[in-house]
Write a protein that holds these residues in place. Structure first.
Motif, PDB file in Angstrom:
ATOM      1  N   MET A 427     -37.482  -2.283 -44.503  1.00 52.53           N
ATOM      2  CA  MET A 427     -37.913  -2.733 -45.819  1.00 52.53           C
ATOM      3  C   MET A 427     -39.438  -2.708 -45.930  1.00 52.53           C
ATOM      4  O   MET A 427     -39.988  -2.231 -46.924  1.00 52.53           O
ATOM      5  CB  MET A 427     -37.393  -4.142 -46.086  1.00 52.53           C
ATOM      6  N   VAL A 428     -40.146  -3.187 -44.907  1.00 57.30           N
ATOM      7  CA  VAL A 428     -41.591  -3.262 -44.995  1.00 57.30           C
ATOM      8  C   VAL A 428     -42.240  -1.910 -44.749  1.00 57.30           C
ATOM      9  O   VAL A 428     -43.334  -1.637 -45.260  1.00 57.30           O
ATOM     10  CB  VAL A 428     -42.129  -4.330 -44.011  1.00 57.30           C
ATOM     11  N   ALA A 429     -41.594  -1.019 -43.966  1.00 60.44           N
ATOM     12  CA  ALA A 429     -42.188   0.289 -43.673  1.00 60.44           C
ATOM     13  C   ALA A 429     -42.349   1.129 -44.926  1.00 60.44           C
ATOM     14  O   ALA A 429     -43.243   1.989 -44.991  1.00 60.44           O
ATOM     15  CB  ALA A 429     -41.327   1.029 -42.647  1.00 60.44           C
ATOM     16  N   GLY A 430     -41.504   0.909 -45.922  1.00 62.71           N
ATOM     17  CA  GLY A 430     -41.601   1.691 -47.141  1.00 62.71           C
ATOM     18  C   GLY A 430     -42.890   1.474 -47.910  1.00 62.71           C
ATOM     19  O   GLY A 430     -43.201   2.238 -48.831  1.00 62.71           O
ATOM     20  N   GLU A 431     -43.658   0.477 -47.556  1.00 63.30           N
ATOM     21  CA  GLU A 431     -44.917   0.211 -48.256  1.00 63.30           C
ATOM     22  C   GLU A 431     -46.079   1.043 -47.725  1.00 63.30           C
ATOM     23  O   GLU A 431     -47.184   0.979 -48.272  1.00 63.30           O
ATOM     24  CB  GLU A 431     -45.262  -1.281 -48.116  1.00 63.30           C
TER      25      GLU A 431
END
Length: 480
Positions: A427-431
């Protein structure tokens, strides 16, 4: 006031220790030491509860130095000082058991050995462990000669300190036991009581360490080639190993003839812990040359014994001409007896020079963390992220921390002590547009790391580059 030769070995040790001390990069073990020495005590306590409890005392002793600075000179200074103290102790023990000449030569030989200067320039406990092993042997000599219980109490305290610095160094007790049996058997009861007291003090650490066995699972069962490698590390070159071997054999023979106590102390100390570690490791691997550095002073003592008077005459003229004074001036008296030792020690120093130079290259350690850090600093962009695989690698590379303070850490959530789950990471890597993965061998560790698996299988990213800095890999993943 006469200046004793005991001061020569520590001076040599300091000179060799400071030679190029800042040139080699810190490697992962040193990074852990540096990070542990500066982290808040609460975080340190949490770390020791998971890994490295056996190094707790060393990390605490390192904290005052880390408060001054975390560069190579400051953090390696304790090891340089410990090596100098060990060299001084070798000279003192050699003089006590044999002669001043034997002690001085032994101390200088110890200071010149490449394996000694290697760990004199490392932010780990092994140089300090060796110095305490020399101290423990010296306190044992005091106890065996004085026989008072207070002397054995000092011996017990030195053994306890040795165990708290490194548990495996307590193998020296086997050597001391043989020394007591062969030299002062009537003191066996007092010696046993001192050892029992020391073991009781170390027992809590041993209990905690037994729960952290995974810290040494990387050790392999040793074979004869590993013993040869230990010898090569000690001498640096096979020519130096050969010369050391000749000196040790000659010194052993000479010690049994002229200084039997030295033989009874140094011979078990030099070989018994090594053989015991080798034998135990056939069942439960604990063998590594750095864990046995505390045996090297005994090798130096045996080498110094090769220059005892019975083996090496003083070269006095049998019938000096009448025109020449029969007695040399005080400043030159006895200089002839030092000619051969100086020549032989000089030859040993020359033979070790290639190894000493190799040890002082920027990438001479298993990991080149400094080059890794400078490379990241030059190539990272605003908004890049980093992933550590395994998750503890943040501790292993953080000593050169400038790029990691800029990169967003995807391994841990902010303020959390545990790493992210697979779904949290995805979820956080997509940023982010780019993720730098700092890892051990990816093929070995990625299959068991859920964050690494999530990154590899994420269709939004592709692997762009991969570089190696010693045993550490840096892989760049970019958005498609």
């Amino acid at each position: 006031m006469r200046l004793r030769g005991d001061v020569v070995p520590p001076v040599v040790a300091v000179a060799v220790g400071f030679w190029g001390v800042t040139v080699p990069s810190f490697w992962r073990d040193e990074s852990v030491s540096a990070m542990a020495a500066v982290m808040p005590l609460r975080d340190l306590w949490r770390l020791l509860g998971a890994i490295d409890a056996v190094h707790a005392l060393y990390y605490l002793l390192l904290r005052p130095f880390a408060a001054i600075g975390t560069n190579e000179l400051v953090l390696r200074l304790p090891s340089v000082v410990a090596t100098a103290l060990a060299a001084y102790g070798v000279a003192v023990v050699g003089r006590r058991l044999a002669s001043e000449r034997a002690g001085v030569v032994a101390g200088v030989v110890y200071a010149l050995m490449p394996i000694v200067s290697r760990y004199a320039q490392e932010t780990r406990s092994y140089a300090l462990v060796t110095a305490v092993a020399v101290l423990a042997t010296w306190t044992l000599l005091n106890a065996l000669e004085d026989r008072r219980w207070s002397r054995f109490a000092f011996y017990a305290a030195s053994l306890a300190l040795l165990g708290w610095l490194h548990l495996f160094a307590l193998l020296i007790v086997l050597a001391h036991g043989v020394t007591v049996l062969a030299w002062r058997r009537r003191e066996l009861l007092r010696w046993g009581a001192a050892v029992a007291g020391a073991m009781a003090v170390v027992a809590p650490l041993a209990l905690v360490a037994s729960r952290e066995r995974e810290q040494v699972l990387w050790l392999q069962r040793p074979g004869p080639a590993d013993l040869l490698d230990f010898a090569h590390q000690a001498g640096g070159t096979w020519w130096a190993v050969g010369l050391l071997g000749v000196l040790v054999v000659a010194g052993t023979v000479c010690a049994f003839r002229e200084a039997r106590p030295l033989a009874l102390v140094a011979l078990p100390w030099a070989f018994l812990p090594v053989l015991a570690s080798f034998a135990i490791s056939q069942v439960e691997p604990i063998y590594h040359p750095r864990y046995l550095l505390f045996c090297v002073p005994a090798v130096a003592l045996l080498a110094g014994a090769a220059f005892l008077p019975a083996f090496l005459p003083s070269f006095r003229p049998s019938s000096p001409p009448s025109s020449r004074p029969a007695v040399l001036p005080a400043a030159l008296r006895g200089w002839r007896s030092w000619v051969v030792p100086v020549v032989v020690v000089g030859l040993l120093a020359a033979l070790t020079v290639p190894a000493q130079i190799l040890l002082r290259q920027p990438d001479a350690r298993p990991d080149d963390l400094r080059t890794l850090s400078s490379t990241l600093s030059a190539e990272i962009r605003p908004g890049d992220a980093v992933l550590f695989v395994p998750f503890r690698y943040r501790l292993f590379v953080g000593v050169y921390g400038s790029p990691y303070r800029v990169l967003d850490d995807l391994t841990y959530a902010p303020g959390r002590a545990k790493p992210r789950s697979r779904s949290q990471f995805r979820m956080v890597a997509g940023e982010f547009q780019r993720v730098w993965m700092v890892s051990a061998v990816p093929k070995k560790y990625c299959p068991t790391d859920v964050r690494c698996q999530a990154l590899i299988k994420d269709s939004r990213f592709r692997r762009t580059t991969q570089r190696r800095f010693g045993r550490i890999f840096v892989t760049l993943y970019t958005r498609r």
